[in-house]
Design an enzyme around this catalytic site. Structure first.
Site, PDB file in Angstrom:
ATOM      1  N   LYS A 223       0.856  -1.183   0.000  1.00 41.43           N
ATOM      2  CA  LYS A 223       0.000   0.000   0.000  1.00 41.43           C
ATOM      3  C   LYS A 223       0.890   1.229   0.000  1.00 41.43           C
ATOM      4  O   LYS A 223       1.867   1.301   0.746  1.00 41.43           O
ATOM      5  CB  LYS A 223      -0.884  -0.051   1.242  1.00 41.43           C
ATOM      6  CG  LYS A 223      -1.980   0.986   1.339  1.00 41.43           C
ATOM      7  CD  LYS A 223      -2.847   0.688   2.552  1.00 41.43           C
ATOM      8  CE  LYS A 223      -3.986   1.666   2.713  1.00 41.43           C
ATOM      9  NZ  LYS A 223      -4.858   1.291   3.868  1.00 41.43           N
ATOM     10  N   SER A 295      -9.468   1.294   2.995  1.00 36.81           N
ATOM     11  CA  SER A 295      -8.609   2.071   2.109  1.00 36.81           C
ATOM     12  C   SER A 295      -7.520   1.241   1.428  1.00 36.81           C
ATOM     13  O   SER A 295      -6.806   1.732   0.566  1.00 36.81           O
ATOM     14  CB  SER A 295      -7.942   3.216   2.882  1.00 36.81           C
ATOM     15  OG  SER A 295      -7.090   2.716   3.896  1.00 36.81           O
ATOM     16  N   SER A 319      -9.895  -1.060   7.128  1.00 37.43           N
ATOM     17  CA  SER A 319      -9.286  -0.934   5.806  1.00 37.43           C
ATOM     18  C   SER A 319      -8.562  -2.167   5.298  1.00 37.43           C
ATOM     19  O   SER A 319      -8.100  -2.179   4.158  1.00 37.43           O
ATOM     20  CB  SER A 319      -8.328   0.260   5.790  1.00 37.43           C
ATOM     21  OG  SER A 319      -9.038   1.460   5.874  1.00 37.43           O
TER      22      SER A 319
END
Length: 604
Positions: A223, A295, A319
Site C-alpha cells: 500500500k 482504504s 481498511s
C-alpha cells in the site's frame, strides 16, 4: 493568595455569582508578589473577542447547555483562561510538530484485563513457534496464469527447489500488471527495474545455497503509504505525487531482508480513506462496476487478480477487512503493536496497524512471520512471540459468536454456514454478548487523531486538492474535528478501556470469535481494543446493486444488476491479543472446509 483561597472557600455562592457577573474580564493577580504561584485566568488576554452568543452557538456543536449567567462568565474569561492554550498553533510562539513525533500517551492493549496462565507479559503466547503445513506443492503448472494464482505456500516451494525462478515469476506478474491494471487502477507506481534486479539477486543467492526463507524471491506490492527508499510514496494524495522517501519503512526493510521482491506500490484511498486516489477509483476485479473498497483498495484488487503474490495493507477502522471482503482475499490484521509502523503514513497513532493481504490463510501467516517485530521508531511496538502450528488440531477450541448478530444483517447464510463448518470441525460454539453501548462514541479518538496527524495540510488547504470533497471525505471531516470536545476525547479514551475490559471478559470464556465481517460494532470495538482479526473467503453471494464505501448520493446512483451478480463473501475471526496463531490455524481449517479459496475473478 491565602486570603483569596479563604474567600473562595467561605464566600456565599450568591456573592460569588454576583462578583463573577459584575465584570467582563478577570483582574490579573499581581505577578511579582513574593511566593505567589501562577494562576489560571491571570494571563494576558489573547485571541478574538467572544460573546455569550458565541457560546450559545457552540453549545449546539457540543450538546452541552449553559445558563445565561454561565455564558456571560465564560465569554468574559475565555481570552485569559483557555485561549492561550492554542498558542502552539496560533502564535506568537508557533511550534511545528514533526510527523515522527507520536503522542506521549501510548495505547497498550495487553495491560487491560486479567492475563491467563498460558500467556506471557505481552498478553500473548509464551513460546515462539512457526510450523508450516505439510502439504506438497505438487509439480509446477505449465500455464503462467496458474503459476500467478498459486499461493505463496506453493510458490515458495517451487522457488526453493529451483523449479521456478524468481525472475520468471516476477516477469509473469509484471506482464499481468501491464495487461490488467488498466481495468483496476490498483498500481500507483510500478517498480519494474527494481523488481527485476531483486529477482536476479534472489536467484543468484538461492543457486548458491543461501535460501532466506519462504518469501525469498516472491514478488509483492505494498500500500502506497509505506516509505520506499528512492521510490515515490504518495499516500494516494495529489499534493504528494512526487514525494520520494530517503529510507525504507520498517516493514519494507523486513521484507527486503526476507528476500521478497517489491514489484509495485499499490493504491489507497487518498490519506487512507475508501478507494478513490489521484489516479481515479480502484475497482473490484470480481465486479468492475464497483470500487474495491478501502482504504487498502490496491492490495485487495491486485492480490485478487493475481497481479502480485501478496501485498501489505493497513487498517485503522476496517481498511484490511473491507477490501478483503469485497475482493475475496484473505486479510490478516495483526494485534496492535505486533508489526512496526516506522516509515508508514500516520492516520491515527493509537489505531493504525499493518498486515498482509493474500490469497490463502497460510500465506498470510508466512508474511506475518516476516514482518513481525519491533522498531525504535514505533513507540507502540511490542516484542510479542508468534505461536503458529498449521498442523495442530482445532477440535475442542471454543469459538464465541453473537447469536443476535448472526440472525440479522449484515450476517448472511454464508456466515451461518461458516459457524456450522466450525462445529463440524470439532470446535465448540459458545454464545457471547456485549453490552448495548454507544460504541461509535469511540470515534472521537479516531477523528481527533486523524485531524491532528493532518493538521498542517488542512490549515494550509492542501487537503482541498484531494479528488474526493464530499461531506464524508477527509477534508470536511478534518475541519469538523476541530470542533470536537477535548473533554469528550478523554471520556472516549476512558470508554475505550471499559470496552477493552469487556473484550477481556469475553476472551476469558472463549479462544476466538466468529463475527460477520462488516458488523459495524465489532469493526469499531476490535480496532480500538487492538485484537487481531483474520478475514477469509468462505462462499459466494448474489448482489443486485453495486456496493460503495461512500454515503449514498442521489445524484450518482449505484449500478443495479439483473440478473444478480455473484461475488465473494467471507467471515472474520477475532483472536486474543497476540494470538494470531490460533485464528491462523482455525482459519486454515475453515478455508479447507469452505473449498472456495482457489476460485478466480472472471476475466483476470
Amino acid at each position: 493568595m491565602t486570603q483569596r483561597r479563604q474567600f473562595l472557600i467561605n464566600a456565599p455562592l450568591g456573592l460569588l455569582a454576583v462578583a463573577g457577573a459584575a465584570r467582563s474580564e478577570p483582574v490579573p493577580q499581581v505577578a511579582d508578589t513574593p511566593g505567589a504561584p501562577p494562576t489560571f485566568g491571570a494571563t494576558p488576554a489573547v485571541g478574538p473577542e467572544v460573546t455569550p452568543a458565541t457560546f450559545a452557538e457552540a453549545e449546539k456543536l457540543m450538546q452541552v447547555p449553559m445558563t445565561p449567567a454561565e455564558r456571560q462568565m465564560a465569554a468574559g474569561s475565555w481570552r485569559v483562561s483557555l485561549a492561550s492554550t492554542m498558542e502552539r498553533r496560533t502564535g506568537p510562539r508557533k511550534l511545528a510538530i514533526e510527523d515522527v513525533i507520536a503522542p506521549a500517551t501510548v495505547w497498550s492493549p495487553a495491560t487491560v484485563g486479567a492475563k491467563a496462565a498460558a500467556v506471557g507479559a505481552t498478553g500473548g503466547p509464551v513460546r515462539e513457534r512457526f510450523v508450516r503445513s505439510r502439504s506438497d506443492a505438487g509439480p509446477l503448472p505449465k500455464n503462467d496464469e496458474d503459476i500467478a494464482y498459486a499461493p505463496v505456500a506453493k510458490l515458495s516451494r517451487w522457488i526453493e527447489t529451483r523449479a521456478l525462478t524468481s525472475e520468471r515469476l516476477t516477469r509473469i506478474y509484471l506482464d499481468r500488471i501491464k495487461r490488467y491494471d488498466g481495468k483496476l487502477r490498483s498500481v500507483i507506481t510500478l517498480t519494474e527495474e527494481h523488481a527485476l534486479a531483486r529477482a536476479r539477486l534472489a536467484d543468484k543467492e538461492i543457486a548458491a545455497g543461501r535460501y532466506r526463507g519462504p518469501l525469498h524471491g516472491i514478488p509483492y506490492g505494498v500500500k502506497d503509504l509505506l516509505d520506499t527508499k528512492g521510490i515515490r510514496t504518495t499516500w494516494g494524495a495529489e499534493f504528494n505525487r512526487d514525494r520520494v522517501p530517503a529510507q525504507d519503512s520498517a516493514v519494507v526493510a523486513k521484507l527486503d531482508a526476507a528476500g521478497a521482491v517489491l514489484i509495485a506500490k499499490l493504491s489507497l484511498g487518498a490519506l487512507a480513506l475508501n478507494d478513490v486516489w489521484f489516479g481515479g477509483q480502484t475497482m473490484n476485479p470480481w465486479l468492475l462496476e464497483e470500487g474495491a473498497s478501502g482504504s487498502s483498495a490496491g492490495p485487495g484488487a491486485a492480490t485478487a487478480a493475481a497481479l502480485v503474490a501478496f501485498s501489505i495493507g493497513s487498517e485503522t477502522g476496517g481498511s484490511i477487512i473491507s477490501p478483503s471482503m469485497r475482493c475475496g482475499v484473505t486479510g490478516l490484521r495483526p494485534t496492535y503493536g505486533r508489526v512496526p509502523r516506522t516509515g508508514a503514513m500516520t492516520l491515527c497513532w493509537s489505531l493504525d496497524k499493518l498486515g498482509p493481504m493474500t490469497r490463502s490463510v497460510e500465506d498470510a501467516m508466512l508474511v506475518l512471520k516476516a514482518i513481525s517485530g519491533t522498531d525504535p521508531g514505533d513507540v507502540a511496538g511490542v516484542p510479542a512471540k508468534l505461536d503458529y502450528d498449521a498442523n495442530a488440531k482445532v477440535a475442542g477450541l471454543k469459538v464465541g459468536y453473537f447469536a443476535d448478530w448472526m440472525k440479522e444483517a449484515p450476517a448472511l447464510d454464508a456466515d451461518r454456514a461458516a459457524l456450522e463448518n466450525l462445529k463440524k470441525l470439532g470446535l465448540n460454539p459458545v454464545p457471547v454478548t456485549l453490552p448495548d453501548w454507544p460504541y461509535q462514541s469511540l470515534n472521537a479518538v479516531l477523528f481527533a487523531e486523524a485531524a491532528a496527524a493532518f493538521e498542517e495540510i488542512t490549515l494550509d488547504h492542501r487537503v482541498d486538492q484531494l479528488k474526493a470533497q464530499v461531506p464524508d471525505a477527509w477534508p470536511n471531516l478534518f475541519r469538523e474535528a476541530r470542533f470536537l470536545s477535548a473533554v469528550d476525547f478523554v471520556q472516549a479514551d476512558r470508554m475505550r478501556r471499559k470496552v477493552a475490559l469487556e473484550m477481556a471478559r469475553i476472551f476469558s470464556q472463549v479462544d476466538l470469535l466468529l463475527v460477520p465481517s462488516l458488523r459495524d460494532e465489532m469493526l469499531t470495538i476490535s480496532n480500538f481494543t487492538g485484537h487481531p482479526s483474520l478475514t477469509l473467503r468462505t462462499g459466494q453471494v448474489e448482489v443486485t446493486q453495486a456496493r460503495s464505501d461512500w454515503a449514498p448520493d442521489p445524484a450518482q446512483p449505484l449500478p443495479t444488476f439483473s440478473p444478480p451478480r455473484s461475488v465473494p463473501h467471507g467471515v472474520t475471526l477475532i483472536g486474543r491479543l497476540f494470538d494470531e496463531g490460533t485464528i491462523g490455524r482455525v482459519g486454515l481449517a475453515l478455508e479447507k472446509a469452505a473449498g472456495v479459496a482457489g476460485e478466480r475473478p472472471p476475466g483476470f
